[in-house]
Every structure is written in structure tokens, then in C-alpha cells.
Write an enzyme that holds these catalytic residues in place. Structure first.
Site: not given
Ligand code: FUB
Length: 368
Positions: A56, A266
Site C-alpha cells: 500500500d 478501496e
Molecule cells: O493492507 C490492508 C488493506 O489491503 C489495505 O488497506 C487495502 O487497500 C488493501 O491493500
């Protein structure tokens, strides 16, 4: 979050020392030593950090250098599920580089979960911002009731260490904060994520513990929207109630919940190119980074296409910055762990636009 493809899990000797995880003794997951499998052939870039798992990546140019704010993946031994419980991260490290391709410096633990007064668990994808001599680290974290909130921590240095505010940002919920500062100095936070990110569990401003655990499951209705809120001058609070970020398709219709190739899942990010606002995001269970373009920070944004095709691993998450006159995409895959969903590694590659400002889609394994 569940894998779409069969797991590419190869047994590895991953050792975890989780017993004492204070700031002085960072959580350590030993890096797997086996060679990456054939699905990584043709990878266009190499992991930037090889002695720990990172994911991320939110990159920013501060003080003339590139600073990267990633998640720090660990193997906590939690079984994989749609809720993302296997992403059980406990601290953040900040990295910097003088230039793309240069040495990557690890500045050590920038913030530890044990130093966040309201912490429950799971430090997910962070972002950072700068204003008036202070650096701000924004992070999603479950509170003691298991509800994701967004916290903020401050430092006088881009690499931290950061000191967390005593409470999460008032009115914050869900995950994946991305703070965009416009050319007029106004900052906005974009946030949200479905499934494990809990966006679908918020109804009329209240968290529904029994709510849907994945999508809203109303395929013909507008998809759940990511959120935007202007930040206050001191960057510690929302200056307004969060609003929906509307994403339209090519025909001007709001993208529907059933359109898993295009709907927001997301990992929001915003950058400005030639006066337009580019809102990019992950499509989650179809594993792409897509983007939509708008005329102002609030949108609406119109869908344009793919930025990054699926990487090996379930999640796809990115950031986009300009440095020394070129544009770069920071992203992750799972090369170092040979395909383990929750043990990722950050990477970077150049991003290009065509003459009309369209992003040229990137295949992370194009060199096959
Ligand atoms: O790293 C945990 C979660 O997985 C992140 O918050 C999301 O965007 C995904 O990459």
C-alpha cells in the site's frame, strides 16, 4: 477478503516474533527464501524493500526527496477471510529515496500500534501530508469495538517518529485515507473501502454490526461511493461532513454495484495533471487499479480506464507522483513471499500519458 484464483501458497519458513512488539522491538516476519514462481516472470520492477514485507505505498515528494508511507505486512498466523483479518499489521516504517532507482533508506518504526491510545488492531494503508512545518500521518485502524476509524499522528520530520492524537478523527470511518492538497493549499481526505473496509456496514451514519459483510449486494443500484472531506487548517479534523465521491461511466450514469470491473472497492488516490483531477482506485475482487477524471476535487469523476492490471496477490493498491519531470506509479505485488496475499512488497514504475491525457495502462509483468 478471499482469493479469486487458486492460492499460490508455497510453504515457507516464515517465523514470527510477535510476543513483545513495543516500539523498540518491531514485529519481525522473516522473509521467505525460495525463488519467485513463474507467475512473476516478466515483472517490470523489483521489490524496493527486501528485508521486510511492505504494501500500500503512498509516496510523496517532501524536502526534495521521495518519501514512501507503506503498510508493514506481517504474518500473524491469522487465516485468510473476506474480512481481511489476515492483514494484522502493527506498525509503520517510513522509507525515502533521493531519486528513482537510488538507495532506499528505512527510517525505522515511525508509529507503533501500542502508542495509539484508541487502538484495537490492524494498521492498514496509511497516507501522509505536510502543512506549515508539520508532517501528518493518516492511518486506518480498528478501534476497541472492531470498527475501522481514521487516525492522525504528527511529526516535525517527514520520516517521523509520529505522535498519535488521543482520538480518531471525529466523523471518520472505514479505511484507506488519501490526502490530496490542491494547488490553492486546500487539503481533502478521500477514504473508504468495502468488504473488510466496512463501508457497506455504515447505514444512516451508524455502524451496523450485522450489516452486509461484502458488497451492498444491490447490483442494479449505484455502487457504494468512496468519501471526501475537506480538512481543517490544522489538518487534524474534517472541516465538513464526508460527502460521496460520484464515479460516472462513459455514458454519464453512476457506476452500478454489479459492475465489479469498474466499481470502487478501496485504495483511493488523487493527483492533478494538466489541470484535471485524476481519481484512481482499486476494483478489489477484479484486482485492477482504474481511474476516473473530474474538473474539481469533489467530482463527479468520469471513468477512463485501467492504470494497473492485476498483480500476483489479491490486493492492488497504488499512489501516483511526479518527480523530476516524470510520473511514477508506486504499487505492490507478492514477489518476495511467492504469492502470499498478506505478505506484499512495494515497487515503482514509470507512468505515462498519451497526448490526450489518458494514462497508458501498465502490465506489471509486461517483460515476459
Ligand atoms: O493492507 C490492508 C488493506 O489491503 C489495505 O488497506 C487495502 O487497500 C488493501 O491493500
Amino acid at each position: 477478503m478471499k482469493k479469486k484464483q487458486p492460492a499460490i501458497l508455497i510453504a515457507s519458513a516464515l517465523l514470527v516474533s510477535l510476543a513483545s512488539c513495543g516500539p523498540q522491538q518491531p514485529v519481525k516476519t522473516t522473509i521467505a527464501t525460495e525463488k519467485p514462481g513463474p507467475e512473476f516472470e516478466g515483472a517490470i520492477s523489483k521489490p524496493l524493500v527486501t528485508d521486510m514485507y511492505t504494501a500500500d505505498p503512498s509516496a510523496h515528494v517532501f524536502e526534495g526527496k521521495i518519501f514512501i508511507y507503506p503498510s508493514h505486512d506481517i504474518d500473524a498466523g491469522t487465516p485468510e477471510n473476506d474480512n481481511g483479518d489476515h492483514f494484522a499489521m502493527k506498525d509503520y516504517h517510513v522509507f525515502s529515496m533521493d531519486k528513482i532507482g537510488g538507495k532506499v533508506t528505512d527510517h525505522g518504526v515511525a508509529l507503533d500500534v501500542s502508542d495509539i491510545p484508541w487502538a484495537g488492531k490492524q494498521l492498514w494503508a496509511p497516507d501522509a501530508a505536510y502543512k506549515n512545518g508539520t508532517y501528518y500521518l493518516y492511518f486506518p485502524l480498528k478501534d476497541k469495538e472492531g470498527i475501522f476509524r481514521i487516525g492522525v499522528a504528527t511529526s516535525k520530520k517527514p520520516q517521523g517518529p509520529f505522535k498519535a492524537q488521543p482520538e480518531p478523527i471525529k466523523g471518520s470511518f472505514s479505511i484507506d485515507p488519501a490526502v490530496f492538497t490542491d494547488t490553492d493549499g486546500t487539503s481533502y481526505m478521500y477514504f473508504g473501502g468495502i468488504w473488510g473496509g466496512q463501508l457497506q456496514q455504515w447505514e444512516n451514519g451508524k455502524f451496523n454490526h450485522q450489516g452486509s459483510k461484502t458488497d451492498k449486494n444491490k447490483d442494479d443500484e449505484p455502487a457504494l461511493a468512496p468519501k471526501i472531506a475537506k480538512m481543517t487548517d490544522n489538518m487534524l479534523e474534517f472541516a465538513e461532513a464526508p460527502k460521496d465521491v460520484v464515479i460516472l461511466d462513459e455514458n454519464g450514469q453512476v457506476i452500478k454495484g454489479g459492475d465489479h470491473d469498474k466499481r470502487f472497492f478501496e485504495a483511493a488516490w488523487v493527483h492533478k495533471y494538466n489541470g484535471k483531477y485524476y481519481f484512481s482506485y482499486s476494483t478489489g475482487d477484479t484486482h485492477m487499479i482504474c481511474y476516473a477524471v473530474g474538473d474539481n476535487p469533489y467530482g463527479p469523476f468520469t471513468y477512463q480506464g485501467v492504470v494497473l492490471k492485476p498483480v500476483v496477490g489479491w490486493t492492488n493498491h497504488h499512489s501516483i507522483i511526479e518527480f523530476d519531470g516524470k510520473w511514477y506509479l508506486f504499487y505492490h505485488d507478492t514477489e518476495l513471499s511467492n504469492g502470499k496475499t498478506h505478505l506484499r512488497n512495494i515497487k515503482v514504475t514509470e507512468l505515462k500519458y498519451d497526448s490526450e491525457g489518458k494514462i497508458i495502462p501498465i502490465d506489471p509483468y509486461a517483460n515476459k
